[in-house]
Design a protein around this motif. Structure first.
Motif, short mmCIF file in Angstrom:
data_model
loop_
_atom_site.label_atom_id
_atom_site.label_comp_id
_atom_site.label_asym_id
_atom_site.label_seq_id
_atom_site.Cartn_x
_atom_site.Cartn_y
_atom_site.Cartn_z
N ARG A 1 3.83 -6.64 -4.46
CA ARG A 1 3.13 -7.68 -5.20
C ARG A 1 2.47 -7.13 -6.45
O ARG A 1 1.73 -6.15 -6.41
CB ARG A 1 2.08 -8.34 -4.30
N ASP B 1 -0.16 -4.30 -7.13
CA ASP B 1 -1.46 -4.42 -6.47
C ASP B 1 -1.40 -3.96 -5.02
O ASP B 1 -2.27 -3.23 -4.56
CB ASP B 1 -1.95 -5.88 -6.53
N HIS B 2 -0.36 -4.40 -4.32
CA HIS B 2 -0.25 -4.03 -2.91
C HIS B 2 1.18 -4.24 -2.41
O HIS B 2 2.00 -4.87 -3.08
CB HIS B 2 -1.23 -4.84 -2.05
N GLU C 1 3.31 -5.72 0.90
CA GLU C 1 3.21 -6.54 2.09
C GLU C 1 4.22 -6.02 3.12
O GLU C 1 5.36 -5.69 2.78
CB GLU C 1 3.49 -8.01 1.77
N ARG D 1 -1.40 -6.07 4.36
CA ARG D 1 -1.38 -5.75 2.93
C ARG D 1 -1.84 -4.30 2.79
O ARG D 1 -2.92 -3.95 3.28
CB ARG D 1 -2.30 -6.66 2.14
N ARG E 1 -2.72 -1.36 0.16
CA ARG E 1 -3.02 -1.13 -1.24
C ARG E 1 -3.02 0.36 -1.58
O ARG E 1 -3.26 1.21 -0.72
CB ARG E 1 -4.38 -1.74 -1.60
N ASP F 1 -3.09 3.24 -5.35
CA ASP F 1 -3.21 3.41 -6.81
C ASP F 1 -1.84 3.60 -7.46
O ASP F 1 -1.64 3.25 -8.62
CB ASP F 1 -4.09 4.62 -7.12
#
Length: 438
Positions: free
Chosen positions: A228, A235-236, A238, A248, A250, A252
């Motif tokens: 996503r 961002d993350h 799934e 989710r 996450r 960097d």
């Protein structure tokens, strides 16, 4: 940084290991319960810098036409109503010119030599054992035409630092006495003493143990469903676990190392990867007569097969792998192709292996039209690629893993290779000092 590596095959595992070595907090996600359970599970076992001539070469188009419709062909295009296959095929044809072939050989040899050196250093540093053999790789030819066609690529490889030496049929038999049975058929051979072989799956499992001890987290039996994007970056991720629970995850930075599945995950992000699955086959059988079985790792270029031998506490095994079938994401074992491999083994080394106990396997290699893998940055500043290695994932694993770890860390790679997207990445905060090699 928190780095998420997508895929726990050879490329994902080596990426994770070297990322952790550079101080990152690393999580690896894979849909299988164990590492290296798909394309890296039962490959040919060669660390083969000398296997640098790409499928796309000046002689390939005629061969492909001759092989169309032949179930046991070394390289089989099974024509489908699949636009991705047709586009990949057109790109493949464009890579068949002499100039493109020379360029691609140069890239493959540079990365291969660096990766082999990196693997050897890793072995010295850690003591990793994976049924390795350091007796070189011998390419043999049973037709004069195939042998003659190998001379120019071998010369180019030598000029690039890969000492692929041209030898006579008699010298080949001296190096590998098991070839004596087919001495009258041998037109010649090449030998690369620095090349190696070993069990890639065992290597990956052993490296995972080292990585876990160092703090790398492995989320196995987790199926990635989407990457996503938000604000121009990932961002993350799934994913669902083995019980179907949604998560989710996450980070960097994210490294896409999902082999032939990579383009399916990149496409929704507007990133088109020229990768198509090339189904390869392997046969593993116990050694029946050790005196007839090869010791040196071999390559039969005419039939697109490689031969390795593993000797460990679990027994003495022969691994024969190769051929390529472009048939989408189909994973079914084709018995005709399996039996063709066994038949070739019996022709070359009759009685060496216990054919009645042969185990067959197939995996989808992530093939680019040029055979040059995609390693580096993308248009998204925190999404990186380590995929598209085709038949050379084992050969290029350590060098690719170390290189992508350096790129993610904002460091220049140590090898002069055509890395992906580095000029764009150099403008992002995540990657500050990389440059695109010539």
């Amino acid at each position: 940084m928190r780095v998420i590596v997508l895929g726990a095959g050879l490329l994902g595992v080596t990426s994770a290991y070297y990322l952790q070595q550079l101080g990152h907090e690393v999580t690896v996600i894979d849909r299988q319960a164990t590492p290296a359970a798909e394309t890296s599970f039962a490959n040919g076992g060669q660390i083969s810098v000398s296997h640098a001539e790409p499928w796309a070469n000046p002689g390939a188009p005629l061969k492909v036409l001759q092989w169309l419709g032949k179930e046991d062909a070394p390289l089989l295009f099974r024509i489908r109503a699949d636009m991705r296959q047709w586009l990949w095929g057109l790109q493949f044809l464009r890579e068949c010119t002499p100039a493109r072939t020379r360029h691609n050989i140069e890239q493959i040899v540079r990365l291969g030599t660096y990766s082999r050196d990196t693997l050897q250093q890793l072995r010295r540093d850690t003591g990793l054992a994976y049924d390795q053999r350091t007796q070189g790789i011998l390419h043999f030819y049973t037709t004069q035409k195939e042998f003659d066609a190998a001379l120019a690529p071998a010369e180019q490889m030598r000029a690039l630092g890969c000492d692929r030496r041209v030898i006579s049929a008699d010298e080949a038999v001296k190096l590998e006495p098991a070839l004596a049975h087919i001495r009258p058929q041998l037109a010649g051979a090449t030998y690369t003493a620095e090349d190696e072989s070993g069990d890639a799956n065992r290597f990956a499992r052993e490296l995972v143990k080292l990585a876990e001890t160092a703090g790398v987290r492995f989320l196995m039996s987790h199926t990635v469903t989407a990457l996503r994007e938000a604000g121009g970056a990932i961002d993350h991720v799934e994913a669902t676990d083995s019980e179907g629970r949604f998560q989710r995850i996450r980070g960097d930075a994210f490294v896409l190392a999902m082999g032939s599945l990579s383009p399916l995950y990149a496409a929704p992000l507007g990133i088109r990867l020229p990768i198509y699955p090339a189904k390869g086959y392997s046969v593993t059988m116990p050694v029946k007569d050790a005196s007839r079985a090869h010791q040196v790792s071999l390559t039969d270029d005419e039939f697109k097969l490689v031969f390795s031998r593993y000797t460990s506490a679990s027994g003495d095994r022969l691994r024969i792998a190769g051929t390529a079938e472009l048939n989408g994401y189909d994973r079914d074992l084709n018995r005709v192709r399996c039996e063709a491999i066994v038949r070739r083994v019996e022709q070359l080394f009759p009685g060496a292996g216990e054919a009645s106990e042969a185990q067959f396997w197939t995996g989808l290699r992530p093939a680019t039209p040029s055979n040059v893998p995609l390693i580096g940055a993308t248009r998204l500043p925190n999404l990186f690629l380590n995929t598209g290695h085709g038949t050379l994932g084992w050969t290029h694993a350590c060098g690719s893993g170390k290189s992508i770890a350096r790129i993610v860390s904002g460091l220049k790679p140590e090898v002069d290779f055509a890395f992906t997207g580095l000029r764009a990445a150099a403008q992002s905060p995540a990657v500050k000092t990389v440059s695109t090699p010539v």
